[in-house]
Design a protein around this motif. Structure first.
Motif, mmCIF file in Angstrom:
data_model
loop_
_atom_site.group_PDB
_atom_site.id
_atom_site.type_symbol
_atom_site.label_atom_id
_atom_site.label_comp_id
_atom_site.label_asym_id
_atom_site.label_seq_id
_atom_site.Cartn_x
_atom_site.Cartn_y
_atom_site.Cartn_z
ATOM 1 N N TRP A 156 0.838 -1.199 0.000
ATOM 2 C CA TRP A 156 0.000 0.000 0.000
ATOM 3 C C TRP A 156 0.875 1.253 0.000
ATOM 4 N N GLN A 157 1.887 1.270 0.855
ATOM 5 C CA GLN A 157 2.760 2.455 0.921
ATOM 6 C C GLN A 157 3.516 2.651 -0.390
ATOM 7 N N ALA A 158 4.044 1.578 -0.933
ATOM 8 C CA ALA A 158 4.759 1.674 -2.212
ATOM 9 C C ALA A 158 3.816 2.156 -3.317
ATOM 10 N N GLY A 159 2.583 1.661 -3.320
ATOM 11 C CA GLY A 159 1.599 2.087 -4.310
ATOM 12 C C GLY A 159 1.280 3.569 -4.199
ATOM 13 N N ARG A 160 1.116 4.041 -2.960
ATOM 14 C CA ARG A 160 0.867 5.476 -2.763
ATOM 15 C C ARG A 160 2.043 6.301 -3.269
ATOM 16 N N ASP A 161 3.256 5.882 -2.897
ATOM 17 C CA ASP A 161 4.448 6.619 -3.313
ATOM 18 C C ASP A 161 4.600 6.617 -4.836
ATOM 19 N N ASP A 162 4.406 5.450 -5.448
ATOM 20 C CA ASP A 162 4.532 5.350 -6.912
ATOM 21 C C ASP A 162 3.482 6.191 -7.620
ATOM 22 N N MET A 163 2.237 6.150 -7.138
ATOM 23 C CA MET A 163 1.180 6.916 -7.797
ATOM 24 C C MET A 163 1.424 8.413 -7.622
ATOM 25 N N ARG A 164 1.912 8.827 -6.458
ATOM 26 C CA ARG A 164 2.244 10.244 -6.274
ATOM 27 C C ARG A 164 3.303 10.680 -7.279
ATOM 28 N N ALA A 165 4.326 9.848 -7.444
ATOM 29 C CA ALA A 165 5.395 10.178 -8.398
ATOM 30 C C ALA A 165 4.852 10.213 -9.822
ATOM 31 N N ALA A 166 3.995 9.261 -10.172
ATOM 32 C CA ALA A 166 3.424 9.236 -11.518
ATOM 33 C C ALA A 166 2.523 10.446 -11.741
ATOM 34 N N LEU A 167 1.725 10.801 -10.743
ATOM 35 C CA LEU A 167 0.851 11.964 -10.884
ATOM 36 C C LEU A 167 1.654 13.255 -10.997
ATOM 37 N N ALA A 168 2.779 13.332 -10.289
ATOM 38 C CA ALA A 168 3.659 14.502 -10.430
ATOM 39 C C ALA A 168 4.172 14.579 -11.869
ATOM 40 N N GLY A 169 4.540 13.439 -12.434
ATOM 41 C CA GLY A 169 4.965 13.402 -13.826
ATOM 42 C C GLY A 169 3.835 13.787 -14.768
ATOM 43 N N TRP A 170 2.622 13.371 -14.425
ATOM 44 C CA TRP A 170 1.435 13.697 -15.218
ATOM 45 C C TRP A 170 1.216 15.210 -15.237
ATOM 46 N N ARG A 171 1.357 15.832 -14.065
ATOM 47 C CA ARG A 171 1.145 17.288 -13.993
ATOM 48 C C ARG A 171 2.206 18.043 -14.791
ATOM 49 N N GLU A 172 3.429 17.516 -14.793
ATOM 50 C CA GLU A 172 4.519 18.165 -15.520
ATOM 51 C C GLU A 172 4.420 17.944 -17.026
ATOM 52 N N ARG A 173 3.739 16.868 -17.409
ATOM 53 C CA ARG A 173 3.670 16.505 -18.826
ATOM 54 C C ARG A 173 2.224 16.218 -19.216
ATOM 55 N N PRO A 174 1.452 17.262 -19.485
ATOM 56 C CA PRO A 174 0.055 17.024 -19.863
ATOM 57 C C PRO A 174 -0.031 16.247 -21.166
ATOM 58 N N PRO A 175 -1.200 15.655 -21.431
ATOM 59 C CA PRO A 175 -1.365 14.824 -22.634
ATOM 60 C C PRO A 175 -1.009 15.569 -23.917
ATOM 61 N N THR A 176 -0.328 14.848 -24.776
ATOM 62 C CA THR A 176 -0.010 15.365 -26.108
ATOM 63 C C THR A 176 -0.310 14.249 -27.095
ATOM 64 N N GLY A 177 -1.041 14.543 -28.115
ATOM 65 C CA GLY A 177 -1.342 13.522 -29.107
ATOM 66 C C GLY A 177 -2.415 12.564 -28.645
ATOM 67 N N ARG A 178 -2.526 11.476 -29.372
ATOM 68 C CA ARG A 178 -3.578 10.487 -29.115
ATOM 69 C C ARG A 178 -3.250 9.549 -27.960
#
Length: 188
Positions: A156-178
């Motif tokens: 659970w802790q690893a999942g929270r940490d990983d998803m936080r990191a992925a969401l931070a990457g998501w915020r830095e890189r909004p969708p481009t293309g299909r």
């Protein structure tokens, strides 16, 4: 919810929008043979998809192809990992590779699908935020069967940490293309 028909090898999906889900559906979708027995549902003997398609992203995403979809995918196996140093580590790594390979193939297919959609001028896009559990060194062969309090808390802790990191990457890189793919960076 996805299952595997034990006798035909066919992937079987049940959508709660069209079929009421029962406990048997849930049990069948988590019945990882040979450790957990398959479950009969609607005259079919069903088990977990782990043996064929551990993270079946392709089916729901292709069915929603004309929509703009944001998908969060989490899996217990990582395609990348450390070099094993003993037999238990080698067995654990084999399980990671076998199970995570399904997701890798699905991702490659989705990239092709959305590239073709783009070329054909068809509507729809997919933004996929993907996290994969990287087991700590003390988890070895059979780790997917370890439901101890410690193991669950660590996951659970690893999942929270990983998803936080992925969401931070998501915020830095909004969708481009299909097709946009974002994942948590591998630990150093």
């Amino acid at each position: 919810m996805g299952c595997l028909d034990v006798t035909t090898g066919e992937e079987v999906y049940v959508d709660s929008a069209t079929t009421p889900l029962t406990w048997d559906h849930l049990l069948a979708s988590t019945a990882a043979m040979p450790l957990f027995p398959p479950v009969e549902v609607g005259g079919r003997l069903l088990c977990d998809l782990v043996h064929r398609n551990n993270m079946p992203l392709d089916r729901p995403m292709v069915e929603k192809g004309e929509d703009d979809v944001l998908c969060f995918a989490s899996e217990l196996f990582a395609i990348d990992g450390p070099q094993p140093s003993d037999m238990a580590g080698a067995l654990a790594r084999c399980q990671d590779l076998q199970c995570a390979s399904h997701a890798r193939r699905s991702l490659a297919g989705l990239r092709r699908e959305y590239d073709l959609r783009d070329r054909a001028g068809l509507p729809g896009s997919l933004a996929l935020v993907h996290v994969a559990h990287r087991a700590p060194a003390h988890e070895k062969a059979g780790k997917s069967l370890n439901f101890s309090a410690r193991s669950i808390a660590e996951r659970w802790q690893a999942g929270r940490d990983d998803m936080r990191a992925a969401l931070a990457g998501w915020r830095e890189r909004p969708p481009t293309g299909r097709f946009t793919y974002v994942t948590a960076p591998a630990p150093q």
